[in-house]
Design an enzyme around this catalytic site. Structure first.
Site, PDB file in Angstrom:
ATOM      1  N   ASP A 116       0.790  -1.124   0.217  1.00  9.41           N
ATOM      2  CA  ASP A 116      -0.105   0.008   0.027  1.00  9.41           C
ATOM      3  C   ASP A 116       0.904   1.198  -0.008  1.00  9.41           C
ATOM      4  OD1 ASP A 116      -2.400   1.208   2.578  1.00  9.41           O
ATOM      5  OD2 ASP A 116      -1.956   1.819   0.308  1.00  9.41           O
TER       6      ASP A 116
ATOM      7  N   ASP B 132      -1.902   5.961  -6.005  1.00  9.46           N
ATOM      8  CA  ASP B 132      -2.190   5.227  -4.827  1.00  9.46           C
ATOM      9  C   ASP B 132      -2.485   3.608  -5.373  1.00  9.46           C
ATOM     10  OD1 ASP B 132      -4.874   4.921  -2.341  1.00  9.46           O
ATOM     11  OD2 ASP B 132      -2.830   3.932  -2.276  1.00  9.46           O
TER      12      ASP B 132
END
Lengths: 425, 30
Positions: free
Chosen positions: A131, A334
């Site tokens: 992440d 992201d």
């Protein structure tokens, strides 16, 4: 001319295979090319390559994945906005009565790409969601004093590792947790306690520890700072925790900066049945096909990776969007957010241009946040316009043919973009 | 804030060169 600006694909090829196509040749090529740096395989958490999804029932529906994605986006927005109002830690300390806003960090549930790393000695393999939108790496730990959710691999037990140590409350690394998690660390029998909350009520709380991390058999790091979760709840889909790749000092990228010089790259596989990679370090033969744009900082969210979008092309049309629409909102990249979010002005221009190009196909009902969906079930092949993003310093990047549509089924194939509520969001 | 999500990143090599202050892309990398 037409072929130049459109993708023509077999409808069948849009649907993920039910068997795992082991790492594709190009990935293998890439893997070997990266001899000098460390390369991990990336798989889709919900696909047939993942060992996590043996229980079919566990796979969330598309509507659930998209809903979790919206929750994550809401939490990213609140992190970015709350940074504007956030007081410095000192202020908070002074006004002890102040309720510290529970840092709605990133939402993990929707993040759906996992890598496998080794932890401890002897090392235990763990599947972690990687992440770039969060910083702290954590995994569930025995004895799960409060609670552990069901995970595929055995839960890590630090008492059986020769290299595990707790971080003490008085160490500087303990106080670093405040910026990485948004919560002041706790202290329990002189051991530093971390507490990270996610926007969808998921959370992980536990001991802040140091452990040997094995990215690959040859890339092993002692004293890696991570969270050993004793109280973990939430939508982690059978994975053992999270690999934080954000910009905070506690992130894996910063902790291994000495070796990899804050350089990493990844390729996310095109379907849930194929394999990608996450590699750390600049590889000697790094393909010179890479085109660069500026990495910018997001003033209110210093953990995020900012990129400057200045325009979007659909087919041969440059969308009539002024660059200020993008610059006023800013953009982050992201790996844990599924669907690209655009300022509403930009999204409505993209949607109009795409629908115009697709007017010969029947629209069908929307799914969750995706409002431009088509029924392709009566077509053998379909054509849809290429989409490219224009970044600052003149980089125009074509999206891959698989990076434009979100496929629920052959009769519900959606434009994989959504608008934010407000241009200034 | 806009977010460049992982569907749009599919099959692209996404390069984070933080020390170099740049983000890079290359097509069809996996």
């Amino acid at each position: 001319e037409e072929r130049e600006h459109a993708h023509t694909v077999e409808v069948n090829s849009l649907l993920p295979a039910t068997t795992c196509s082991s790492s594709s040749s190009s990935t293998k090529g890439h893997m070997s090319e990266h001899a000098s740096s460390s390369v991990l395989k990336v798989i889709h958490k919900h696909g047939p390559c993942s060992r996590l999804n043996k229980h079919k029932s566990k796979t969330p529906t598309h509507a659930q994945i998209l809903q979790q994605d919206q929750t994550r986006v809401n939490s990213i927005h609140s992190r970015v906005n709350s940074k504007k109002q956030t007081k410095s830690v000192d202020d908070l300390r002074q006004s002890a009565a102040t309720t510290i806003p529970a840092q709605s960090g990133s939402v993990v549930g929707s993040g759906n790409y996992i890598v496998n790393v080794g932890l401890g000695s002897p090392k235990k393999q763990l599947s972690l969601i990687f992440d770039t939108g969060s910083d702290l790496t954590w995994t569930q730990c025995r004895p799960c004093i409060i609670s552990c959710y069901k995970q595929k691999e055995p839960i890590f037990d630090p008492s059986f590792s020769a290299s595990y140590t707790n971080v003490s409350c008085t160490s500087a690394t303990c106080s670093q947790l405040t910026s990485a998690t948004g919560n002041t660390p706790g202290c329990d029998t002189s051991t530093c306690i971390y507490d990270i909350q996610y926007g969808d009520q998921s959370f992980s709380i536990g001991y802040f520890g140091k452990e040997k991390l094995s990215l690959t058999n040859t890339d092993v790091f002692d004293g890696f700072l991570f969270g050993c979760g004793q109280n973990n709840q939430g939508l982690f889909g059978g994975s053992a925790g999270l690999l934080g790749l954000g910009r905070n000092p506690i992130s894996l990228v910063e902790q291994l900066a000495q070796k990899y010089n804050r350089f990493f790259s990844y390729c996310l596989p095109s379907t849930s049945s194929s394999i990608g990679y996450l590699s750390f370090g600049k590889s000697d033969g790094s393909s010179n096909a890479v085109k660069f744009t500026t990495l910018s900082t997001v003033s209110q969210g210093d953990s995020f990776y900012g990129i400057n979008v200045v325009g979007i092309n659909v087919g041969e049309t440059k969308l009539p969007i002024s660059a200020s629409v993008f610059s006023s909102s800013g953009t982050i990249i992201d790996s844990g957010t599924v669907i690209t979010r655009l300022p509403p002005t930009a999204y409505s221009a993209l949607k109009a241009a795409f629908r115009q190009a697709m007017k010969s196909y029947p629209l069908t009902e929307a799914v969750s946040i995706l409002d431009t969906c088509y029924d392709f079930s009566s077509f053998k092949t379909v054509s849809y316009p290429k989409i490219s993003f224009v970044f600052d310093n003149g980089l125009t990047q074509d999206l891959d043919a698989t990076g434009i549509l979100y496929v629920v089924s052959a009769d519900q194939v959606c434009l994989a973009f959504a608008g934010n509520e407000d241009d200034s969001y | 804030i806009g977010i460049f999500g992982n569907v749009q990143q599919k099959r692209l090599q996404v390069v984070y060169d933080i020390a170099g202050g740049q983000i890079g892309f290359a097509p069809a990398a996996c």
